[in-house]
Scaffold this motif. Structure first.
Motif, PDB file in Angstrom:
ATOM      1  N   LEU A 209      -8.937  94.386   5.044  1.00  0.00           N
ATOM      2  CA  LEU A 209     -10.350  94.743   5.160  1.00  0.00           C
ATOM      3  C   LEU A 209     -10.522  96.022   5.962  1.00  0.00           C
ATOM      4  O   LEU A 209     -11.317  96.893   5.601  1.00  0.00           O
ATOM      5  CB  LEU A 209     -11.135  93.603   5.801  1.00  0.00           C
ATOM      6  N   GLU A 210      -9.764  96.136   7.045  1.00  0.00           N
ATOM      7  CA  GLU A 210      -9.841  97.346   7.875  1.00  0.00           C
ATOM      8  C   GLU A 210      -9.389  98.566   7.073  1.00  0.00           C
ATOM      9  O   GLU A 210     -10.010  99.634   7.139  1.00  0.00           O
ATOM     10  CB  GLU A 210      -8.986  97.174   9.139  1.00  0.00           C
ATOM     11  N   ALA A 211      -8.341  98.444   6.284  1.00  0.00           N
ATOM     12  CA  ALA A 211      -7.862  99.557   5.453  1.00  0.00           C
ATOM     13  C   ALA A 211      -8.914  99.950   4.419  1.00  0.00           C
ATOM     14  O   ALA A 211      -9.154 101.147   4.185  1.00  0.00           O
ATOM     15  CB  ALA A 211      -6.550  99.180   4.776  1.00  0.00           C
TER      16      ALA A 211
ATOM     17  N   ALA B  97     -10.935 103.495   4.144  1.00  0.00           N
ATOM     18  CA  ALA B  97     -10.875 104.257   2.901  1.00  0.00           C
ATOM     19  C   ALA B  97     -12.267 104.698   2.441  1.00  0.00           C
ATOM     20  O   ALA B  97     -12.407 105.708   1.753  1.00  0.00           O
ATOM     21  CB  ALA B  97     -10.195 103.439   1.810  1.00  0.00           C
ATOM     22  N   HIS B  98     -13.285 103.941   2.838  1.00  0.00           N
ATOM     23  CA  HIS B  98     -14.658 104.271   2.453  1.00  0.00           C
ATOM     24  C   HIS B  98     -15.411 105.002   3.563  1.00  0.00           C
ATOM     25  O   HIS B  98     -16.617 105.221   3.456  1.00  0.00           O
ATOM     26  CB  HIS B  98     -15.406 103.000   2.044  1.00  0.00           C
ATOM     27  N   ASN B  99     -14.712 105.353   4.647  1.00  0.00           N
ATOM     28  CA  ASN B  99     -15.288 106.147   5.743  1.00  0.00           C
ATOM     29  C   ASN B  99     -16.580 105.568   6.305  1.00  0.00           C
ATOM     30  O   ASN B  99     -17.508 106.297   6.606  1.00  0.00           O
ATOM     31  CB  ASN B  99     -15.543 107.587   5.298  1.00  0.00           C
ATOM     32  N   GLY B 100     -16.633 104.258   6.444  1.00  0.00           N
ATOM     33  CA  GLY B 100     -17.853 103.661   6.971  1.00  0.00           C
ATOM     34  C   GLY B 100     -17.570 102.756   8.147  1.00  0.00           C
ATOM     35  O   GLY B 100     -16.455 102.277   8.333  1.00  0.00           O
ATOM     36  N   ALA B 101     -18.607 102.517   8.944  1.00  0.00           N
ATOM     37  CA  ALA B 101     -18.477 101.609  10.083  1.00  0.00           C
ATOM     38  C   ALA B 101     -18.587 100.159   9.634  1.00  0.00           C
ATOM     39  O   ALA B 101     -18.165  99.254  10.343  1.00  0.00           O
ATOM     40  CB  ALA B 101     -19.553 101.913  11.121  1.00  0.00           C
ATOM     41  N   TYR B 102     -19.134  99.931   8.422  1.00  0.00           N
ATOM     42  CA  TYR B 102     -19.379  98.569   7.965  1.00  0.00           C
ATOM     43  C   TYR B 102     -18.858  98.386   6.548  1.00  0.00           C
ATOM     44  O   TYR B 102     -19.066  99.232   5.678  1.00  0.00           O
ATOM     45  CB  TYR B 102     -20.887  98.264   8.011  1.00  0.00           C
ATOM     46  N   LEU B 103     -18.202  97.252   6.323  1.00  0.00           N
ATOM     47  CA  LEU B 103     -17.714  96.887   4.994  1.00  0.00           C
ATOM     48  C   LEU B 103     -18.147  95.463   4.690  1.00  0.00           C
ATOM     49  O   LEU B 103     -17.696  94.526   5.359  1.00  0.00           O
ATOM     50  CB  LEU B 103     -16.184  96.973   4.930  1.00  0.00           C
ATOM     51  N   ARG B 104     -19.040  95.292   3.726  1.00  0.00           N
ATOM     52  CA  ARG B 104     -19.391  93.932   3.291  1.00  0.00           C
ATOM     53  C   ARG B 104     -18.301  93.488   2.320  1.00  0.00           C
ATOM     54  O   ARG B 104     -18.013  94.167   1.349  1.00  0.00           O
ATOM     55  CB  ARG B 104     -20.751  93.890   2.616  1.00  0.00           C
ATOM     56  N   PHE B 105     -17.684  92.346   2.591  1.00  0.00           N
ATOM     57  CA  PHE B 105     -16.603  91.897   1.739  1.00  0.00           C
ATOM     58  C   PHE B 105     -16.874  90.556   1.054  1.00  0.00           C
ATOM     59  O   PHE B 105     -16.083  90.110   0.236  1.00  0.00           O
ATOM     60  CB  PHE B 105     -15.269  91.854   2.493  1.00  0.00           C
ATOM     61  N   LEU B 106     -18.005  89.941   1.376  1.00  0.00           N
ATOM     62  CA  LEU B 106     -18.347  88.676   0.725  1.00  0.00           C
ATOM     63  C   LEU B 106     -19.859  88.556   0.638  1.00  0.00           C
ATOM     64  O   LEU B 106     -20.558  88.811   1.622  1.00  0.00           O
ATOM     65  CB  LEU B 106     -17.769  87.497   1.521  1.00  0.00           C
ATOM     66  N   ARG B 107     -20.333  88.184  -0.551  1.00  0.00           N
ATOM     67  CA  ARG B 107     -21.760  87.900  -0.715  1.00  0.00           C
ATOM     68  C   ARG B 107     -21.876  86.670  -1.591  1.00  0.00           C
ATOM     69  O   ARG B 107     -21.404  86.652  -2.722  1.00  0.00           O
ATOM     70  CB  ARG B 107     -22.495  89.064  -1.366  1.00  0.00           C
ATOM     71  N   GLU B 108     -22.497  85.647  -1.055  1.00  0.00           N
ATOM     72  CA  GLU B 108     -22.713  84.387  -1.759  1.00  0.00           C
ATOM     73  C   GLU B 108     -24.202  84.061  -1.722  1.00  0.00           C
ATOM     74  O   GLU B 108     -24.997  84.784  -1.130  1.00  0.00           O
ATOM     75  CB  GLU B 108     -21.892  83.270  -1.117  1.00  0.00           C
TER      76      GLU B 108
END
Length: 105
Positions: A9-11, A15-26
């Motif tokens: 997730l950190e990688a 790679a997307h140059n952002g402070a936040y990465l949403r990785f799950l949406r239910e």
């Protein structure tokens, strides 16, 4: 089942140059990884959802409304919908798993 690894997730976040990465949406929640480096400013605004912050690594202070606490690896902080909240005085790179309910966006 869905399985995630923090190193991957950190990688992806980097790679997307952002402070936040949403990785799950239910249907009832969403989850993301939030990163702030030591000395960085947290510019988040109050959220429309309830938020649970789980500190994966790092050290900082967090203010929710009028209350401030020190946070470090293992800290879990609940922020009710609409409450102003931010991390500050970040002394070690901070990685936070953030759970929104209902899901964000």
């Amino acid at each position: 089942m869905k399985e995630f690894r923090l190193d991957r997730l950190e990688a992806e976040r980097l790679a997307h140059n952002g402070a936040y990465l949403r990785f799950l949406r239910e249907r009832n929640m969403s989850v993301g990884l939030y990163a702030l480096d030591a000395g960085q400013q947290d510019t988040q605004r109050p959220q429309r959802q309830d938020v649970l912050n789980f500190v994966v690594s790092g050290r900082a202070s967090m203010t929710v409304g009028e209350e401030t606490t020190l946070v470090a690896r293992g800290s879990v902080i609940y922020v009710p919908a609409g409450a102003p909240a931010r991390f500050h005085h970040i002394t070690e790179d901070l990685r936070v798993m953030v759970v929104f309910s209902p899901p964000e966006g």
